[in-house]
Design a protein around this motif. Sequence first.
Motif, PDB file in Angstrom:
ATOM      1  N   VAL A   1       0.835  -1.201   0.000  1.00  0.00           N
ATOM      2  CA  VAL A   1       0.000   0.000   0.000  1.00  0.00           C
ATOM      3  C   VAL A   1       0.872   1.253   0.000  1.00  0.00           C
ATOM      4  O   VAL A   1       0.650   2.193  -0.778  1.00  0.00           O
ATOM      5  N   ALA A   2       1.884   1.277   0.871  1.00  0.00           N
ATOM      6  CA  ALA A   2       2.760   2.445   0.952  1.00  0.00           C
ATOM      7  C   ALA A   2       3.505   2.673  -0.362  1.00  0.00           C
ATOM      8  O   ALA A   2       3.696   3.821  -0.798  1.00  0.00           O
ATOM      9  N   THR A   3       3.906   1.591  -0.992  1.00  0.00           N
ATOM     10  CA  THR A   3       4.625   1.725  -2.271  1.00  0.00           C
ATOM     11  C   THR A   3       3.729   2.339  -3.329  1.00  0.00           C
ATOM     12  O   THR A   3       4.152   3.225  -4.086  1.00  0.00           O
ATOM     13  N   MET A   4       2.478   1.902  -3.415  1.00  0.00           N
ATOM     14  CA  MET A   4       1.575   2.448  -4.423  1.00  0.00           C
ATOM     15  C   MET A   4       1.198   3.895  -4.127  1.00  0.00           C
ATOM     16  O   MET A   4       0.891   4.663  -5.034  1.00  0.00           O
ATOM     17  N   VAL A   5       1.232   4.287  -2.851  1.00  0.00           N
ATOM     18  CA  VAL A   5       0.913   5.672  -2.495  1.00  0.00           C
ATOM     19  C   VAL A   5       2.072   6.605  -2.831  1.00  0.00           C
ATOM     20  O   VAL A   5       1.881   7.667  -3.449  1.00  0.00           O
ATOM     21  N   TYR A   6       3.281   6.216  -2.441  1.00  0.00           N
ATOM     22  CA  TYR A   6       4.434   7.096  -2.613  1.00  0.00           C
ATOM     23  C   TYR A   6       5.214   6.816  -3.905  1.00  0.00           C
ATOM     24  O   TYR A   6       6.021   7.638  -4.332  1.00  0.00           O
ATOM     25  N   PHE A   7       4.987   5.658  -4.512  1.00  0.00           N
ATOM     26  CA  PHE A   7       5.624   5.324  -5.798  1.00  0.00           C
ATOM     27  C   PHE A   7       4.529   4.876  -6.762  1.00  0.00           C
ATOM     28  O   PHE A   7       4.457   3.700  -7.132  1.00  0.00           O
ATOM     29  N   PRO A   8       3.655   5.789  -7.163  1.00  0.00           N
ATOM     30  CA  PRO A   8       2.460   5.388  -7.930  1.00  0.00           C
ATOM     31  C   PRO A   8       2.768   4.724  -9.269  1.00  0.00           C
ATOM     32  O   PRO A   8       1.962   3.939  -9.762  1.00  0.00           O
ATOM     33  N   GLN A   9       3.907   5.027  -9.867  1.00  0.00           N
ATOM     34  CA  GLN A   9       4.278   4.412 -11.138  1.00  0.00           C
ATOM     35  C   GLN A   9       5.162   3.187 -10.953  1.00  0.00           C
ATOM     36  O   GLN A   9       5.626   2.614 -11.940  1.00  0.00           O
ATOM     37  N   GLY A  10       5.396   2.785  -9.715  1.00  0.00           N
ATOM     38  CA  GLY A  10       6.333   1.709  -9.440  1.00  0.00           C
ATOM     39  C   GLY A  10       7.661   2.296  -8.980  1.00  0.00           C
ATOM     40  O   GLY A  10       7.942   3.478  -9.166  1.00  0.00           O
ATOM     41  N   ILE A  11       8.490   1.443  -8.408  1.00  0.00           N
ATOM     42  CA  ILE A  11       9.723   1.937  -7.794  1.00  0.00           C
ATOM     43  C   ILE A  11      10.663   2.569  -8.814  1.00  0.00           C
ATOM     44  O   ILE A  11      11.086   3.725  -8.667  1.00  0.00           O
ATOM     45  N   VAL A  12      11.014   1.851  -9.852  1.00  0.00           N
ATOM     46  CA  VAL A  12      12.034   2.335 -10.787  1.00  0.00           C
ATOM     47  C   VAL A  12      11.569   3.556 -11.571  1.00  0.00           C
ATOM     48  O   VAL A  12      12.298   4.558 -11.627  1.00  0.00           O
ATOM     49  N   PRO A  13      10.390   3.575 -12.206  1.00  0.00           N
ATOM     50  CA  PRO A  13       9.980   4.785 -12.922  1.00  0.00           C
ATOM     51  C   PRO A  13       9.840   6.009 -12.022  1.00  0.00           C
ATOM     52  O   PRO A  13      10.196   7.125 -12.423  1.00  0.00           O
ATOM     53  N   THR A  14       9.319   5.816 -10.793  1.00  0.00           N
ATOM     54  CA  THR A  14       9.160   6.961  -9.889  1.00  0.00           C
ATOM     55  C   THR A  14      10.506   7.524  -9.471  1.00  0.00           C
ATOM     56  O   THR A  14      10.728   8.744  -9.497  1.00  0.00           O
ATOM     57  N   LEU A  15      11.438   6.638  -9.085  1.00  0.00           N
ATOM     58  CA  LEU A  15      12.771   7.113  -8.720  1.00  0.00           C
ATOM     59  C   LEU A  15      13.473   7.745  -9.916  1.00  0.00           C
ATOM     60  O   LEU A  15      14.191   8.745  -9.772  1.00  0.00           O
ATOM     61  N   GLY A  16      13.272   7.177 -11.099  1.00  0.00           N
ATOM     62  CA  GLY A  16      13.859   7.775 -12.301  1.00  0.00           C
ATOM     63  C   GLY A  16      13.304   9.160 -12.566  1.00  0.00           C
ATOM     64  O   GLY A  16      14.043  10.066 -12.957  1.00  0.00           O
ATOM     65  N   GLY A  17      12.002   9.351 -12.343  1.00  0.00           N
ATOM     66  CA  GLY A  17      11.408  10.673 -12.515  1.00  0.00           C
ATOM     67  C   GLY A  17      11.937  11.672 -11.500  1.00  0.00           C
ATOM     68  O   GLY A  17      12.227  12.833 -11.835  1.00  0.00           O
ATOM     69  N   TRP A  18      12.082  11.241 -10.255  1.00  0.00           N
ATOM     70  CA  TRP A  18      12.645  12.123  -9.233  1.00  0.00           C
ATOM     71  C   TRP A  18      14.067  12.544  -9.593  1.00  0.00           C
ATOM     72  O   TRP A  18      14.431  13.708  -9.484  1.00  0.00           O
ATOM     73  N   TRP A  19      14.870  11.583 -10.037  1.00  0.00           N
ATOM     74  CA  TRP A  19      16.253  11.876 -10.384  1.00  0.00           C
ATOM     75  C   TRP A  19      16.338  12.831 -11.578  1.00  0.00           C
ATOM     76  O   TRP A  19      17.148  13.757 -11.593  1.00  0.00           O
TER      77      TRP A  19
END
Length: 329
Positions: free
Chosen positions: A306-324
């Motif tokens: 649940v926490a992952t989908m809330v804070y990483f809505p696109q999934g871990i790798v795409p969300t972190l890539g977008g942040w970077w």
Amino acid sequence: MAPTAAIVSDTGVSARRWAARPRSGGTLVLAAVFVLTPLLLANNYAYDVAIQVGLNAIVCIGLNLLIGYAGQISLGHAGFFALGGYGSAVLASRYGWPVALSLPAACAAVGLLALIVGRPTLRLKGHTLAMATLGLGIIVSIVLATEERVTGGPDGMPVPPLAVFGWIVQGERTWYWLTGTVLLIAVWLALNLIESPSGRALRALHGSELAAETLGIESARYKLQVFVLSAVFAALAGALTAHYAGFITPAKASFMHSVELVIMVVFGGMASVFGAVVGAGVLTVLPQLLTVLKDYEMMVYGAVLVATMVYFPQGIVPTLGGWWGRRKA
């Protein structure tokens, strides 16, 4: 000096571009992780978990091509996984085929089945497609459980060890290197497909199938191709799993196994090959770490999802890539 400096500068820019490309730099990073991971594996149990990560990642890469890039949901991929394992096991144990032949034959047979089933099934869309693939998985599970003379029934059947030209693959360390090598090849093939014209066609289908067909893209052909490819990936992982474990049961074709695979893809990030690898890695290792919580294991596992989908809505790798990317900008 000026021309030399320009050449050096161009070389540096080219090297950075090469390193930034997923097909080159990303694969190199994954290969480095694969080579260095044994330094952290203290015993055979740790190697076993690492092998399970690799096998799940192979399935998720193919499933991510189908869901993340082509936009076609499948809730029956555990059926292809189990058919790959049972196919190789039956050919090797019941009919005396060498495993070096039974394994690719099982993968080819699963690919042919996916081709036959995919033609009518992929005409459906959305939840109707999900229901159709779910039904396919249920049929496979029932057949494997009831055909006792061939599959051993609900109790499963023993599987002969993997042997190549007389060399028997055994031991967790040997299987780790074999699984990791197959995983790297699967990643490389998937990245090459994505960067090809076929990959661009798949992304267009995901964006809008109607718009893609307007541009002349044959949606039915591309969807069927990626469906067959993802089924072969699942069958390969299933066959390797069966020969590694030395035993297989119909549980490998269960609905819950299909759901677990889809969760891994969504968790790591759809439309991301490395997201599929990360999702398979995290959700394979996490249950092992949560066993110390006993009765609260599943509750914490659900909270993590649940926490992952809330804070990483696109999934871990795409969300972190977008942040970077935003941080660099």
